[in-house]
Design a protein around this motif. Structure first.
Motif, PDB file in Angstrom:
ATOM      1  N   CYS A 190       0.698  -1.309  -0.019  1.00 40.65           N
ATOM      2  CA  CYS A 190       0.009  -0.016   0.048  1.00 40.65           C
ATOM      3  C   CYS A 190       0.863   1.230   0.062  1.00 40.65           C
ATOM      4  N   ASP A 191       0.287   2.354  -0.292  1.00 41.69           N
ATOM      5  CA  ASP A 191       0.942   3.587  -0.586  1.00 41.69           C
ATOM      6  C   ASP A 191       0.807   4.611   0.570  1.00 41.69           C
ATOM      7  N   VAL A 192      -0.224   4.354   1.479  1.00 36.63           N
ATOM      8  CA  VAL A 192      -0.567   5.536   2.351  1.00 36.63           C
ATOM      9  C   VAL A 192      -0.395   4.785   3.927  1.00 36.63           C
ATOM     10  N   LYS A 193      -0.364   5.527   4.851  1.00 35.59           N
ATOM     11  CA  LYS A 193      -0.265   5.255   6.408  1.00 35.59           C
ATOM     12  C   LYS A 193      -1.442   5.604   7.208  1.00 35.59           C
ATOM     13  N   ASN A 194      -2.342   5.531   6.665  1.00 34.97           N
ATOM     14  CA  ASN A 194      -3.684   5.953   7.522  1.00 34.97           C
ATOM     15  C   ASN A 194      -4.194   4.859   8.224  1.00 34.97           C
ATOM     16  N   GLU A 195      -4.508   5.328   9.537  1.00 32.99           N
ATOM     17  CA  GLU A 195      -5.035   4.724  10.621  1.00 32.99           C
ATOM     18  C   GLU A 195      -6.576   4.114   9.926  1.00 32.99           C
ATOM     19  N   LEU A 196      -7.421   3.085  10.615  1.00 28.93           N
ATOM     20  CA  LEU A 196      -8.453   2.486   9.913  1.00 28.93           C
ATOM     21  C   LEU A 196      -9.678   3.570  10.109  1.00 28.93           C
ATOM     22  N   TYR A 197      -9.796   4.206  11.233  1.00 29.22           N
ATOM     23  CA  TYR A 197     -11.045   5.245  11.275  1.00 29.22           C
ATOM     24  C   TYR A 197     -10.308   6.449  12.149  1.00 29.22           C
ATOM     25  N   GLY A 198     -11.289   7.292  12.291  1.00 32.71           N
ATOM     26  CA  GLY A 198     -11.061   8.801  12.912  1.00 32.71           C
ATOM     27  C   GLY A 198     -10.442   9.666  12.049  1.00 32.71           C
ATOM     28  N   PRO A 199      -9.898  10.885  12.475  1.00 32.01           N
ATOM     29  CA  PRO A 199      -9.763  11.945  11.555  1.00 32.01           C
ATOM     30  C   PRO A 199      -8.948  11.572  10.441  1.00 32.01           C
ATOM     31  N   ASN A 200      -7.700  10.667  10.704  1.00 36.93           N
ATOM     32  CA  ASN A 200      -6.788  10.352   9.823  1.00 36.93           C
ATOM     33  C   ASN A 200      -7.322   8.914   9.113  1.00 36.93           C
ATOM     34  N   GLY A 201      -8.455   8.433   9.424  1.00 38.12           N
ATOM     35  CA  GLY A 201      -8.916   7.183   8.710  1.00 38.12           C
ATOM     36  C   GLY A 201      -9.499   7.157   7.582  1.00 38.12           C
ATOM     37  N   ALA A 202      -9.890   6.050   7.122  1.00 37.56           N
ATOM     38  CA  ALA A 202     -10.321   5.579   5.774  1.00 37.56           C
ATOM     39  C   ALA A 202     -11.423   6.627   5.204  1.00 37.56           C
ATOM     40  N   ALA A 203     -12.545   6.794   6.218  1.00 35.35           N
ATOM     41  CA  ALA A 203     -13.579   7.277   5.790  1.00 35.35           C
ATOM     42  C   ALA A 203     -13.579   8.846   5.619  1.00 35.35           C
ATOM     43  N   ALA A 247      -5.816   1.949   4.422  1.00 38.92           N
ATOM     44  CA  ALA A 247      -5.544   2.123   2.820  1.00 38.92           C
ATOM     45  C   ALA A 247      -6.839   1.148   2.184  1.00 38.92           C
ATOM     46  N   ALA A 248      -6.922   1.881   0.982  1.00 39.23           N
ATOM     47  CA  ALA A 248      -7.986   1.219   0.226  1.00 39.23           C
ATOM     48  C   ALA A 248      -9.479   0.961   0.892  1.00 39.23           C
ATOM     49  N   GLY A 249     -10.021   2.097   1.628  1.00 39.55           N
ATOM     50  CA  GLY A 249     -11.206   1.853   2.353  1.00 39.55           C
ATOM     51  C   GLY A 249     -11.302   0.852   3.449  1.00 39.55           C
ATOM     52  N   SER A 265       5.320  -1.109   2.457  1.00 40.60           N
ATOM     53  CA  SER A 265       5.382   0.066   1.760  1.00 40.60           C
ATOM     54  C   SER A 265       5.383  -0.266   0.277  1.00 40.60           C
ATOM     55  N   GLY A 266       4.503   0.484  -0.625  1.00 43.01           N
ATOM     56  CA  GLY A 266       4.536   0.175  -2.009  1.00 43.01           C
ATOM     57  C   GLY A 266       5.494   0.456  -2.727  1.00 43.01           C
ATOM     58  N   ILE A 267       6.258   1.508  -2.435  1.00 42.83           N
ATOM     59  CA  ILE A 267       7.517   2.038  -3.442  1.00 42.83           C
ATOM     60  C   ILE A 267       8.433   1.227  -2.563  1.00 42.83           C
ATOM     61  N   ASP A 268       8.918   0.946  -1.549  1.00 40.01           N
ATOM     62  CA  ASP A 268       9.865   0.255  -1.087  1.00 40.01           C
ATOM     63  C   ASP A 268       9.956  -1.036  -1.568  1.00 40.01           C
ATOM     64  N   PHE A 269       8.648  -1.699  -1.855  1.00 38.48           N
ATOM     65  CA  PHE A 269       8.571  -3.228  -2.641  1.00 38.48           C
ATOM     66  C   PHE A 269       9.101  -2.913  -4.073  1.00 38.48           C
ATOM     67  N   VAL A 270       8.546  -2.215  -4.646  1.00 32.33           N
ATOM     68  CA  VAL A 270       8.776  -1.734  -6.058  1.00 32.33           C
ATOM     69  C   VAL A 270      10.208  -1.560  -6.396  1.00 32.33           C
ATOM     70  N   MET A 271      10.791  -0.683  -5.485  1.00 32.12           N
ATOM     71  CA  MET A 271      12.332  -0.478  -5.710  1.00 32.12           C
ATOM     72  C   MET A 271      13.117  -1.543  -5.525  1.00 32.12           C
ATOM     73  N   GLU A 272      12.755  -2.189  -4.507  1.00 36.94           N
ATOM     74  CA  GLU A 272      13.501  -3.568  -4.183  1.00 36.94           C
ATOM     75  C   GLU A 272      13.433  -4.665  -5.255  1.00 36.94           C
ATOM     76  N   HIS A 273      12.274  -4.998  -5.657  1.00 38.70           N
ATOM     77  CA  HIS A 273      11.853  -6.022  -6.692  1.00 38.70           C
ATOM     78  C   HIS A 273      12.368  -5.405  -8.061  1.00 38.70           C
ATOM     79  N   THR A 274      12.358  -4.255  -8.427  1.00 40.38           N
ATOM     80  CA  THR A 274      12.957  -4.081  -9.720  1.00 40.38           C
ATOM     81  C   THR A 274      14.262  -3.390  -9.971  1.00 40.38           C
ATOM     82  N   ASN A 275      15.035  -3.850  -8.483  1.00 38.38           N
ATOM     83  CA  ASN A 275      16.623  -3.559  -8.459  1.00 38.38           C
ATOM     84  C   ASN A 275      16.844  -1.869  -8.470  1.00 38.38           C
ATOM     85  N   PHE A 276      15.956  -1.152  -8.086  1.00 35.91           N
ATOM     86  CA  PHE A 276      16.366   0.253  -7.995  1.00 35.91           C
ATOM     87  C   PHE A 276      17.440   0.702  -7.290  1.00 35.91           C
TER      88      PHE A 276
END
Length: 378
Positions: A190-203, A247-249, A265-276
């Motif tokens: 995933c590419d976000v760090k939001n908690e499940l609910y609350g002011p910084n949550g999915a909804a 993330a993703a509702g 983390s999405g970017i960490d995964f992609v950088m690692e697996h594409t040998n960036f």
């Protein structure tokens, strides 16, 4: 001079590969001798599978599943050896719905569950689930329902697996589970760090962007609270404050609850697996990164922030290019780029910026390398 081009896509306009090509043309117009390494990236959202497929040439599997409104659609996932790479947006994404169909109060991740079930039934034991671009706010109960989980209300009636019904969940059953959780491993990208609910949550952060009214957003948030309480009661898992749970509702939380998934983390995964990580070294003179819209969210878990951290590690200058740039001072303070360029700052309309992005990025490529070379020589 050696330059790495490592942008994300410009959503709604250009793929990450197209962005690389446009900037490269501009740089070459200024100086043909520049050595350019094109390394398009993604952060785990929609388009990530395209990037991975360019590097690994994975095999496609096509499946008819339910879209977010339970209408049949064809979705694709990619496989290699015992691993299935599943992008939830292909089954439960916002792009599958017309503008007037979009409302995460009524949508479901059921189709994503169908993709996972198909993968497991076909022997793929390692599930990599990318969860950007969702049309949903159901905390993954749709996905779970497709896998055999059952959700009941206070009257012991089955709850429809959509966002609206989260608030009515009173019990969770898994006696009819269709998969053996001990035989599979699931990683959620995933590419976000939001908690499940609350002011910084999915909804509260994302539901209005997916068509929910303000009163529906409030009910969805209450539903996520209830979901969290029921999960703790029936599955003995505390998921409310896990970064990325929203993330993703709330599918981030759902994947942890129902698949025993680990979040990455999405970017960490992609950088690692594409040998960036292996191409970034002291021989690189400049890295150019960017995305369609740069703003304060860019700082947390997006391609630009991931590239910035690698550039900083090797003390390599880097430049951010975008279609539109907001929160510029905050980005400059947090990421410390050598320069920032955006198409919109040239005075064009948003419609022109999207339609002619390749041409404008060509020009930006020319001007940025001209300026960078001048500063380097002075």
């Amino acid at each position: 001079m050696k330059i790495i081009l490592a942008p994300d896509k410009f959503k709604g306009s250009l793929s990450a590969v197209d962005v690389c090509n446009a900037i490269e043309k501009g740089i070459k117009r200024f100086d043909q001798s520049v050595e350019i390494i094109k390394h398009p990236l993604a952060d785990g959202g929609e388009g990530t599978l395209t990037i991975l497929n360019d590097f690994f040439k994975l095999k496609e599997r096509n499946v008819i599943v339910n879209n977010p409104l339970f209408q049949p659609c064809e979705a694709t996932y990619l496989v290699s050896n015992d691993t299935a790479y599943i992008e939830m947006a292909t089954a439960s994404g916002l792009q599958l719905l017309s503008e007037n169909e979009r409302n995460c109060f009524y949508t479901s991740t059921y189709g994503t569950g169908e993709l996972i079930l198909d993968a497991v039934n076909n022997g793929f034991k390692n599930i990599i689930l990318f969860i950007g671009g969702s049309a949903t706010n159901d905390a993954g109960i749709g996905m779970a329902s497709a896998l055999g989980y059952e959700f009941y209300d206070i009257n012991n009636q089955i709850v429809e697996p959509i966002g609206k019904e989260l608030i009515n969940i009173n019990s969770i059953e898994r006696k009819n589970l269709k998969i053996d959780l001990n035989s599979i491993k699931c990683t959620v990208i995933c590419d976000v760090k939001n908690e499940l609910y609350g002011p910084n949550g999915a909804a509260y952060i994302y539901a209005s962007q997916k068509g929910a009214t303000s009163s529906q957003v409030d009910q969805l948030n209450q539903g996520l609270i209830n979901f969290s309480n029921q999960v703790e009661l029936f599955l003995d898992k505390k998921i409310a404050t896990i970064p990325g749970a929203g993330a993703a509702g709330g599918l981030g939380a759902g994947a942890i609850c129902f698949l025993n998934a680990k979040l990455q983390s999405g970017i960490d995964f992609v950088m690692e697996h594409t040998n960036f990580n292996t191409i970034v070294n002291s021989d690189i003179d400049l890295i150019i990164t960017g995305e369609g819209s740069v703003d304060k969210q860019t700082i947390e878990g997006k391609v630009v922030s991931g590239v910035a951290s690698k550039a900083s590690l090797f003390n390599i200058p880097f430049i951010i290019v975008s279609g539109i740039a907001k929160d510029v001072k905050q980005i400059q303070n947090e990421l410390n780029p050598n320069a920032m360029y955006s198409i919109m700052e040239t005075g064009v309309t948003q419609k022109e910026a999207i339609a002619e992005a390749s041409k404008y990025l060509n020009d930006i490529g020319f001007h940025l390398i001209q300026q960078f070379t001048s500063n380097k020589n002075n």
